[in-house]
Design an enzyme around this catalytic site. Structure first.
Site, PDB file in Angstrom:
ATOM      1  CE1 TYR A  28      23.703  48.132  35.552  1.00 44.50           C
ATOM      2  CE2 TYR A  28      23.844  50.049  37.299  1.00 44.50           C
ATOM      3  CZ  TYR A  28      23.824  49.576  35.885  1.00 44.50           C
ATOM      4  OH  TYR A  28      23.735  50.510  34.842  1.00 44.50           O
ATOM      5  CB  ILE A  29      24.010  44.056  43.627  1.00 39.68           C
ATOM      6  CG1 ILE A  29      25.284  44.585  42.880  1.00 39.68           C
ATOM      7  CG2 ILE A  29      24.247  42.648  44.416  1.00 39.68           C
ATOM      8  CD1 ILE A  29      25.879  43.466  41.829  1.00 39.68           C
ATOM      9  CG  ASP A  48      15.326  51.641  44.668  1.00 34.41           C
ATOM     10  OD1 ASP A  48      16.108  50.906  44.370  1.00 34.41           O
ATOM     11  OD2 ASP A  48      15.333  52.922  44.995  1.00 34.41           O
ATOM     12  CB  THR A 135      31.636  46.305  48.064  1.00 30.93           C
ATOM     13  OG1 THR A 135      31.292  45.598  47.086  1.00 30.93           O
ATOM     14  CG2 THR A 135      33.045  46.241  48.373  1.00 30.93           C
ATOM     15  NE  ARG A 166      34.121  35.942  45.722  1.00 33.70           N
ATOM     16  CZ  ARG A 166      34.280  34.868  46.267  1.00 33.70           C
ATOM     17  NH1 ARG A 166      33.912  33.585  45.681  1.00 33.70           N
ATOM     18  NH2 ARG A 166      35.314  34.666  47.028  1.00 33.70           N
ATOM     19  CE  LYS A 218      32.851  43.076  46.231  1.00 30.80           C
ATOM     20  NZ  LYS A 218      32.442  42.379  44.867  1.00 30.80           N
ATOM     21  CG  ASN A 222      36.268  44.152  43.259  1.00 31.49           C
ATOM     22  OD1 ASN A 222      36.350  43.015  42.815  1.00 31.49           O
ATOM     23  ND2 ASN A 222      35.376  44.765  43.613  1.00 31.49           N
ATOM     24  NE  ARG A 258      55.772  28.219  37.706  1.00 24.50           N
ATOM     25  CZ  ARG A 258      56.145  27.313  36.985  1.00 24.50           C
ATOM     26  NH1 ARG A 258      55.380  26.451  36.853  1.00 24.50           N
ATOM     27  NH2 ARG A 258      57.185  27.234  36.439  1.00 24.50           N
ATOM     28  CB  CYS A 272      33.454  46.977  41.866  1.00 22.35           C
ATOM     29  SG  CYS A 272      31.838  46.799  41.453  1.00 22.35           S
TER      30      CYS A 272
HETATM   31  N1  SAJ Z   1      39.743  46.150  32.606  1.00 18.74           N
HETATM   32  C1  SAJ Z   1      41.403  46.430  32.031  1.00 18.74           C
HETATM   33  N2  SAJ Z   1      41.950  45.335  31.773  1.00 18.74           N
HETATM   34  C2  SAJ Z   1      41.623  44.216  31.945  1.00 18.74           C
HETATM   35  C3  SAJ Z   1      40.456  43.795  32.704  1.00 18.74           C
HETATM   36  C4  SAJ Z   1      39.487  44.968  32.996  1.00 18.74           C
HETATM   37  O1  SAJ Z   1      41.585  47.519  31.634  1.00 18.74           O
HETATM   38  O2  SAJ Z   1      42.477  43.141  31.819  1.00 18.74           O
HETATM   39  C5  SAJ Z   1      39.346  47.250  33.031  1.00 18.74           C
HETATM   40  C6  SAJ Z   1      37.925  47.383  32.323  1.00 18.74           C
HETATM   41  O3  SAJ Z   1      37.862  47.844  31.257  1.00 18.74           O
HETATM   42  C7  SAJ Z   1      36.867  48.125  33.084  1.00 18.74           C
HETATM   43  C8  SAJ Z   1      37.679  47.778  34.615  1.00 18.74           C
HETATM   44  O4  SAJ Z   1      38.816  47.466  34.356  1.00 18.74           O
HETATM   45  O5  SAJ Z   1      36.973  49.520  32.876  1.00 18.74           O
HETATM   46  C9  SAJ Z   1      36.879  46.791  35.378  1.00 18.74           C
HETATM   47  O6  SAJ Z   1      36.336  46.050  34.766  1.00 18.74           O
HETATM   48  P1  SAJ Z   1      36.086  44.216  35.093  1.00 18.74           P
HETATM   49  O7  SAJ Z   1      35.219  43.685  33.917  1.00 18.74           O
HETATM   50  O8  SAJ Z   1      37.535  43.727  35.282  1.00 18.74           O
HETATM   51  O9  SAJ Z   1      35.153  44.331  36.555  1.00 18.74           O
HETATM   52  P2  SAJ Z   1      33.827  44.867  36.946  1.00 18.74           P
HETATM   53  O10 SAJ Z   1      34.333  45.887  37.697  1.00 18.74           O
HETATM   54  O11 SAJ Z   1      32.958  44.860  36.034  1.00 18.74           O
HETATM   55  O12 SAJ Z   1      33.369  43.640  38.105  1.00 18.74           O
HETATM   56  C10 SAJ Z   1      34.166  43.511  39.209  1.00 18.74           C
HETATM   57  C11 SAJ Z   1      34.487  41.923  39.312  1.00 18.74           C
HETATM   58  N3  SAJ Z   1      35.603  41.825  40.231  1.00 18.74           N
HETATM   59  C12 SAJ Z   1      36.877  41.097  39.729  1.00 18.74           C
HETATM   60  O13 SAJ Z   1      36.741  40.496  38.691  1.00 18.74           O
HETATM   61  C13 SAJ Z   1      37.821  40.829  40.930  1.00 18.74           C
HETATM   62  C14 SAJ Z   1      33.240  41.287  39.755  1.00 18.74           C
HETATM   63  O14 SAJ Z   1      33.480  40.010  39.935  1.00 18.74           O
HETATM   64  C15 SAJ Z   1      32.650  42.000  41.153  1.00 18.74           C
HETATM   65  O15 SAJ Z   1      31.543  41.537  41.441  1.00 18.74           O
HETATM   66  C16 SAJ Z   1      32.605  43.340  40.660  1.00 18.74           C
HETATM   67  O16 SAJ Z   1      33.934  44.276  40.300  1.00 18.74           O
HETATM   68  C17 SAJ Z   1      31.999  44.096  42.081  1.00 18.74           C
HETATM   69  O17 SAJ Z   1      30.841  44.377  42.324  1.00 18.74           O
HETATM   70  O18 SAJ Z   1      32.892  44.256  42.971  1.00 18.74           O
END
Ligand code: SAJ
Length: 423
Positions: A28-29, A48, A135, A166, A218, A222, A258, A272
């Site tokens: 994916y990355i 790979d 990560t 990210r 990083k 998350n 805020r 992540c």
């Molecule tokens: N989720 C909730 N409520 C929310 C937002 C998300 O329940 O308000 C859930 C989603 O349904 C999902 C999980 O959280 O199950 C994570 O989803 P996500 O869309 O928030 O994040 P990821 O895991 O797809 O991607 C994250 C991202 N990190 C942040 O937003 C801090 C991305 O920028 C990173 O690159 C990625 O992790 C990573 O590779 O670390």
């Protein structure tokens, strides 16, 4: 040699100097990163260890869906990107392999990264730069990667860099181009060289810092998100006991200049946010308290959904769990990635309680991967009385009218109507 790399990157930005990058791990990355670099004219070899991934790419198949990925793939192919299982002598190596965590200790499992670095060391020349994009928990490069380099006798020869990604699944190509990035390096000039390389495609601001700060930053990003989702999930449980509408409360609270509360849901999945906070829990026991509590709350959500299913079934005189269907297997909407998905966690939890028979459907998952999974939406709906929305795929909204005779538990707040229950 180091000077030559610096020169070549500089000259590249001005025009047509060749520079070779070996991207290791075409998932994916790694894959989008390799394609991006190749599209910008960098000479890229994508490596790979999985022959089927390499065969797929050489046969013209990208392997997963992402907006703009296919176009990028075509452009990279026109620029002669190479896909292979071999490591190739290059000036820069970018390692983007998985970093799971050890379930028992919660610490990062850097085995794949270490193996990739070992293979790089076998082929690389003195002066090469090895960039770890995977990560890793703070201190991993010092504690686990440097010893590998030392053992190989190359500690004075190569430069280690940490450049964590990210990008968010679902918007990868856009975010690769537009997000800000962090680069951690031992020497400022090495960091600046890698910054130049990423600047060939990245329009965001790139901060150069030291390796440990980049590692920690990083994981902190998350973890911040995990904690904030946990807050929304905890509020949901609190509001449920008093029959309060958590969504309305969050909507109003967020009107405060805020306050920005995230959305509750059936749990946190993905590779992540549901994984990285454990690195801090594992490495800083006794100190990572809010972080641990947040992890526990988010991990408890699939079980909370099960309790809601049972309450709602009772309310509606339903007793047969095999007439209940889970909509969505992926960890979030409009992606085909199921890693750590709340639906899989929920099914696991049912299994532990020796319960089964619940039906499952996901428009993005074309292979049956769990029991009682359907590939045809109409057939799935014909066999259930109650649907549990675990993922708010676009597909659900495009076919909402099909649900009018069903009892609906909507854990993602995407449906409205009399027959709709919320978390
Ligand atoms: N989720 C909730 N409520 C929310 C937002 C998300 O329940 O308000 C859930 C989603 O349904 C999902 C999980 O959280 O199950 C994570 O989803 P996500 O869309 O928030 O994040 P990821 O895991 O797809 O991607 C994250 C991202 N990190 C942040 O937003 C801090 C991305 O920028 C990173 O690159 C990625 O992790 C990573 O590779 O670390």
């Amino acid at each position: 040699m180091v000077g030559e790399i610096w020169l070549s990157v500089n000259e590249y930005s001005g025009g047509d100097i060749e520079m070779k990058v070996n991207v290791i791990g075409l998932g994916y990355i790694g894959l989008p990163t390799a394609l991006m670099l190749a599209s910008e004219g960098i000479k890229v070899v994508g490596t790979d260890i999985d022959q089927s991934i390499v065969n797929g790419l050489n046969g013209g198949s990208v392997g997963f869906e992402e907006d703009g990925l296919q176009e990028l793939f075509e452009k990279a192919k026109r620029n002669n990107i190479v896909f292979t299982t071999q490591y190739e002598k290059s000036e820069v190596y970018i390692v983007a392999v998985p970093t799971p965590y050890v379930k028992s200790s919660k610490k990062v499992d850097a085995t794949y990264v270490k193996n990739a670095v070992r293979s790089v060391l076998d082929v690389c020349d003195s002066g090469s730069i090895v960039v770890i994009e995977s990560t890793i928990s703070p201190g991993t490069i010092d504690k686990q990667i440097r010893p590998v380099v030392k053992k190989h006798g190359k500690e004075k020869d190569i430069h280690l860099v940490h450049a964590p990604e990210r990008i968010i699944p679902g918007r990868m190509v856009y975010e690769l181009e537009n997000n800000n990035r962090t680069i951690g390096a031992d020497e400022e000039n090495v960091g600046q060289r890698i910054k130049k390389l990423y600047q060939t495609f990245c329009k965001g601001e790139i901060t150069v810092t030291n390796i440990k700060t980049a590692e920690m930053t990083k994981v902190v990003e998350n973890t911040y998100r995990d904690i904030n989702i946990a807050f929304a999930n905890e509020l949901t449980k609190i509001c449920r006991t008093d029959n309060l509408d958590v969504y309305e409360i969050i909507r109003i609270a967020n009107m405060h200049p805020r306050v920005n509360i995230l959305s509750p849901g059936p749990g946190v999945g993905g590779h992540c946010i549901s994984v990285d906070p454990w690195f801090l829990v594992g490495d800083y026991p006794g100190l990572a308290n809010i972080i641990l509590a947040a992890r526990k709350i988010n991990d408890s959500m699939p079980e909370f959904v099960l309790e809601r299913i049972s309450e709602i079934m009772e309310d509606n005189g339903l007793s047969d769990v095999s007439r209940v269907g889970l909509y969505g297997l992926t960890y979030k909407e409009n992606v085909d990635d199921v890693r750590e998905s709340p639906t899989l966690q929920l099914l696991e939890c049912m299994k532990r309680h020796l319960a089964g028979g619940i039906k499952v459907y996901d428009p993005f998952i074309h292979k049956n991967m769990v029991k009682n999974q359907y590939q045809d939406y109409t057939e799935f709906l014909n066999n259930i009385d109650m649907i549990v929305v675990m993922v708010g795929h676009r597909h659900l909204n495009q076919n909402l009218s099909l649900l009018k005779n069903k009892v609906i538990l909507d854990t993602k707040n995407v449906c409205n109507g009399e027959n709709v229950y919320k978390l």
